[in-house]
Write a protein that holds these residues in place. Structure first.
Motif, PDB file in Angstrom:
ATOM      1  N   VAL A 175      33.388  22.985  18.123  1.00 20.38           N
ATOM      2  CA  VAL A 175      33.455  22.344  17.089  1.00 20.38           C
ATOM      3  C   VAL A 175      34.457  21.063  16.758  1.00 20.38           C
ATOM      4  N   PRO A 176      35.645  21.663  17.251  1.00 15.83           N
ATOM      5  CA  PRO A 176      36.664  20.274  17.174  1.00 15.83           C
ATOM      6  C   PRO A 176      36.408  19.151  18.151  1.00 15.83           C
ATOM      7  N   LEU A 177      35.477  19.563  19.219  1.00 14.95           N
ATOM      8  CA  LEU A 177      35.384  18.634  20.050  1.00 14.95           C
ATOM      9  C   LEU A 177      34.122  17.600  19.529  1.00 14.95           C
ATOM     10  N   LEU A 178      33.221  18.456  18.954  1.00 15.75           N
ATOM     11  CA  LEU A 178      31.970  17.758  18.193  1.00 15.75           C
ATOM     12  C   LEU A 178      32.534  16.698  17.220  1.00 15.75           C
ATOM     13  N   GLU A 179      33.498  17.300  16.471  1.00 17.64           N
ATOM     14  CA  GLU A 179      34.121  16.438  15.247  1.00 17.64           C
ATOM     15  C   GLU A 179      34.776  15.262  15.897  1.00 17.64           C
ATOM     16  N   GLN A 180      35.593  15.623  17.054  1.00 16.24           N
ATOM     17  CA  GLN A 180      36.325  14.153  17.666  1.00 16.24           C
ATOM     18  C   GLN A 180      35.364  13.034  18.025  1.00 16.24           C
ATOM     19  N   PHE A 181      34.274  13.587  18.718  1.00 24.15           N
ATOM     20  CA  PHE A 181      33.290  12.702  19.000  1.00 24.15           C
ATOM     21  C   PHE A 181      32.379  12.125  17.834  1.00 24.15           C
ATOM     22  N   TYR A 182      32.418  12.767  16.736  1.00 30.10           N
ATOM     23  CA  TYR A 182      31.778  12.332  15.522  1.00 30.10           C
ATOM     24  C   TYR A 182      32.626  11.325  14.991  1.00 30.10           C
ATOM     25  N   TYR A 183      33.704  11.252  14.971  1.00 30.96           N
ATOM     26  CA  TYR A 183      34.753  10.469  14.490  1.00 30.96           C
ATOM     27  C   TYR A 183      35.059   9.250  15.152  1.00 30.96           C
ATOM     28  N   TYR A 184      34.765   9.352  16.507  1.00 34.43           N
ATOM     29  CA  TYR A 184      34.818   8.125  17.287  1.00 34.43           C
ATOM     30  C   TYR A 184      33.875   7.118  16.587  1.00 34.43           C
ATOM     31  N   TRP A 185      32.802   7.616  16.074  1.00 36.50           N
ATOM     32  CA  TRP A 185      31.619   6.773  15.767  1.00 36.50           C
ATOM     33  C   TRP A 185      31.612   6.374  14.107  1.00 36.50           C
ATOM     34  N   VAL A 186      32.503   6.828  13.625  1.00 33.57           N
ATOM     35  CA  VAL A 186      32.489   6.637  12.006  1.00 33.57           C
ATOM     36  C   VAL A 186      33.631   6.223  11.608  1.00 33.57           C
ATOM     37  N   VAL A 187      34.752   5.595  12.371  1.00 38.48           N
ATOM     38  CA  VAL A 187      35.782   4.786  11.902  1.00 38.48           C
ATOM     39  C   VAL A 187      35.588   3.503  12.525  1.00 38.48           C
ATOM     40  N   PRO A 188      36.584   2.442  11.892  1.00 39.62           N
ATOM     41  CA  PRO A 188      36.347   1.186  12.443  1.00 39.62           C
ATOM     42  C   PRO A 188      36.951   1.232  14.048  1.00 39.62           C
ATOM     43  N   PRO A 189      36.670   0.419  14.763  1.00 33.09           N
ATOM     44  CA  PRO A 189      35.745  -0.602  14.653  1.00 33.09           C
ATOM     45  C   PRO A 189      34.290  -0.302  14.992  1.00 33.09           C
ATOM     46  N   HIS A 190      34.000   1.161  15.134  1.00 32.28           N
ATOM     47  CA  HIS A 190      32.603   1.644  15.086  1.00 32.28           C
ATOM     48  C   HIS A 190      31.989   1.243  13.768  1.00 32.28           C
ATOM     49  N   LEU A 191      32.652   1.657  12.720  1.00 28.65           N
ATOM     50  CA  LEU A 191      31.991   1.756  11.268  1.00 28.65           C
ATOM     51  C   LEU A 191      32.186   0.349  10.677  1.00 28.65           C
ATOM     52  N   ASN A 192      31.156   0.138   9.843  1.00 26.20           N
ATOM     53  CA  ASN A 192      30.797  -1.286   9.320  1.00 26.20           C
ATOM     54  C   ASN A 192      31.255  -0.865   7.988  1.00 26.20           C
ATOM     55  N   PRO A 193      32.231  -1.091   7.276  1.00 25.61           N
ATOM     56  CA  PRO A 193      32.539  -0.320   5.846  1.00 25.61           C
ATOM     57  C   PRO A 193      31.527  -0.961   5.033  1.00 25.61           C
ATOM     58  N   GLY A 194      30.875  -2.096   4.790  1.00 23.46           N
ATOM     59  CA  GLY A 194      30.213  -2.814   4.136  1.00 23.46           C
ATOM     60  C   GLY A 194      28.701  -1.954   3.723  1.00 23.46           C
ATOM     61  N   THR A 195      28.303  -1.383   4.809  1.00 26.36           N
ATOM     62  CA  THR A 195      27.092  -0.475   4.851  1.00 26.36           C
ATOM     63  C   THR A 195      27.248   0.840   4.885  1.00 26.36           C
ATOM     64  N   GLY A 196      28.630   1.377   5.124  1.00 23.61           N
ATOM     65  CA  GLY A 196      28.635   2.738   5.556  1.00 23.61           C
ATOM     66  C   GLY A 196      28.013   3.091   6.776  1.00 23.61           C
ATOM     67  N   LEU A 197      27.436   2.322   7.623  1.00 21.37           N
ATOM     68  CA  LEU A 197      26.612   2.524   8.744  1.00 21.37           C
ATOM     69  C   LEU A 197      27.683   2.119   9.904  1.00 21.37           C
ATOM     70  N   SER A 198      27.136   2.630  11.156  1.00 22.10           N
ATOM     71  CA  SER A 198      28.015   2.470  12.253  1.00 22.10           C
ATOM     72  C   SER A 198      27.434   1.429  13.334  1.00 22.10           C
ATOM     73  N   ARG A 199      28.094   1.031  14.285  1.00 15.73           N
ATOM     74  CA  ARG A 199      27.589   0.024  15.026  1.00 15.73           C
ATOM     75  C   ARG A 199      28.276   0.423  16.499  1.00 15.73           C
ATOM     76  N   PHE A 200      27.543   0.053  17.505  1.00 16.55           N
ATOM     77  CA  PHE A 200      27.969   0.034  18.924  1.00 16.55           C
ATOM     78  C   PHE A 200      29.361  -0.897  19.022  1.00 16.55           C
TER      79      PHE A 200
END
Length: 469
Positions: A175-200
């Motif tokens: 679980v901690p590692l799954l959460e760590q990998f998840y947060y890699y994608w959902v904070v800037p610079p992967h997160l686009n705040p205007g849409t709440g969606l993520s990017r590569f």
């Protein structure tokens, strides 16, 4: 074919005893009289690992390997090498002699189907090790790929394995590692705040090392040379080409190389999905990535339910609901009846017909009405050999007329999930018939096919990147 697959697991497995074989990398220039480099995580005890390796390898092989501790800063790496993993793992094969991120999900499904239980467990454990020791799941375990990840499929792998093992103690450790990998994608610079969606978004700069050396044509031109020729020759209205190409000096810009690395993080290299060579990828919220992140959220709902964490279960369910609404708002094109990538700078969807439109069906994001609309567009993608990657012929391997097993699998699974069994069976049978026919002709399975001609011979049709199969 099934026997070939069963026998090939052993051929494609890499472990300590194969370390020299694993360390060799045909994608980089290497002087014959120098050792191959293997980097150890700074969290590990390097002398201890060296001792372990000495027990597994002959003294002759050890002399051809140099063990180093990985620097804390990626930029400090001047000589590239293999990133150490402690257990066995399966590689795609051919020039891809390392462990790849999203390939591993489909490899795992095969291992589980063939009851290769220990290897399946190790395949997942090596990805968890990457998150713990290298910060994320890597594009592949080479130092030049430390700055980019791959599509997030780890949570699906964990649950697929858990369905067999029912090992709740192990599940809890993930679980901690799954959460760590998840947060890699959902904070800037992967997160686009205007849409709440993520990017590569790849963190590295400059040309990708593996491209400079290995992706060369018969004239010795690299992929980047051919890109410059394309920019010199053709008018482009998909994006502002000045962002990516300095015409006066005939140079690709820093932003182009950033985008090129990012395209490789997406797993779809190369395609014109985000404009020629996907150079505009940094400005898009893609259907595939955000669908997979929704699935991560759903998987963490399920994992927390299994572990009895009701509060966390609710939190993850709420996150999934939020993302599903965002996908509906920004990625669904009601007029076209397709899911399209969203260009968040212009506020417009790019309706480049691409097989990732099936991801929301595969992962249960679509409504029944949306799934029906996608199925009404099935003729755009259906070919004699299965599913076209896109409807555009560009000279790139992730476009028409090529089809890939993962995208066919995703489309078929998505169709079945929403009750379109006739269509799903038809496409699956087309693809399998082509694969079997070509296997009987070539005695091997390949990564991509021309699904219009139902052929494994594709090299002459690919103009950019590597053209091998």
């Amino acid at each position: 074919v099934r026997l070939h697959i069963k026998e090939t697991w052993k051929t494609l497995t890499r472990s300590h005893e194969h370390l020299l074989q694993s360390a060799k990398d045909t994608k980089l220039d290497h002087k014959t009289d120098t050792p191959w480099l293997v980097y150890i995580s700074p969290l590990e005890d390097c002398p201890d690992i060296q001792t372990v390796l000495e027990r597994s390898l002959s003294s002759k092989d050890m002399q051809r390997i140099e063990i180093r501790t990985l620097p804390s800063e990626v930029e400090a790496i001047k000589e590239h090498g293999l990133l150490y993993l402690p257990g066995p793992y399966v590689v795609p094969g051919g020039r891809f002699n390392e462990m790849y991120g999203w390939d591993s999900y489909f490899i795992l499904l095969g291992l589980l189907h063939d009851e290769e239980w220990e290897l399946a467990q190790s395949q997942v454990d090596q990805l968890l090790y990457q998150v713990k020791h290298y910060g994320t799941i890597l594009n592949a375990n080479r130092t030049y790929m430390l700055s980019r990840s791959q599509p997030p499929v780890l949570s699906m792998m964990v649950l697929a394995l858990f369905q067999h093992t029912q090992d709740e103690e192990w599940l809890r450790t993930t679980v901690p590692l799954l959460e760590q990998f998840y947060y890699y994608w959902v904070v800037p610079p992967h997160l686009n705040p205007g849409t709440g969606l993520s990017r590569f978004y790849a963190f590295g700069e400059g040309p990708a090392p593996e491209v400079v050396f290995s992706e060369r044509d018969d004239e010795g031109k690299s992929h980047y040379d051919r890109v410059k020729e394309y920019y010199q020759t053709f008018e482009i209205d998909d994006y502002d080409v000045n962002l990516y190409y300095d015409r006066e000096n005939d140079k690709l810009t820093h932003l182009f190389y950033k985008a090129d690395r990012t395209m490789r993080e997406s797993g779809f290299d190369i395609t014109n999905r985000f404009g020629p060579f996907s150079a505009d990828i940094l400005h898009y919220a893609p259907v595939c990535l955000n669908s997979l992140l929704y699935q991560v959220e759903q998987d963490l709902v399920q994992i927390n339910a299994i572990l009895g964490n009701e509060q966390l279960e609710k939190q993850w369910r709420d996150r999934g609901g939020y993302r599903r609404n965002r996908i509906d708002q920004f990625l669904w094109n009601e007029e076209r009846g397709l899911y399209c990538d969203y260009h968040f700078q212009s506020g417009k969807r790019r309706c480049y017909e691409f097989a990732t439109t099936f991801y929301p069906l595969w992962l249960g994001i679509s409504s029944q009405a949306q799934a029906q609309r996608v199925v009404e567009n099935l003729s755009l993608f259906e070919a004699p050999g299965g599913i076209l990657t896109s409807t555009h012929i560009t000279g790139n391997q992730w476009d028409a007329p090529f089809g890939w097993a993962p995208l066919t699998f995703i489309a078929v699974q998505g169709l079945h999930r929403y009750g379109f069994h006739t269509q799903g069976d038809r496409i699956a049978n087309k693809f399998l018939a082509m694969v079997i026919k070509e296997f009987e002709r070539h005695n091997t399975l390949v990564e991509k096919y021309d699904v219009e001609r139902c052929s494994a011979n594709v090299s002459d049709e690919i103009s950019f990147g590597y053209s091998s199969n």
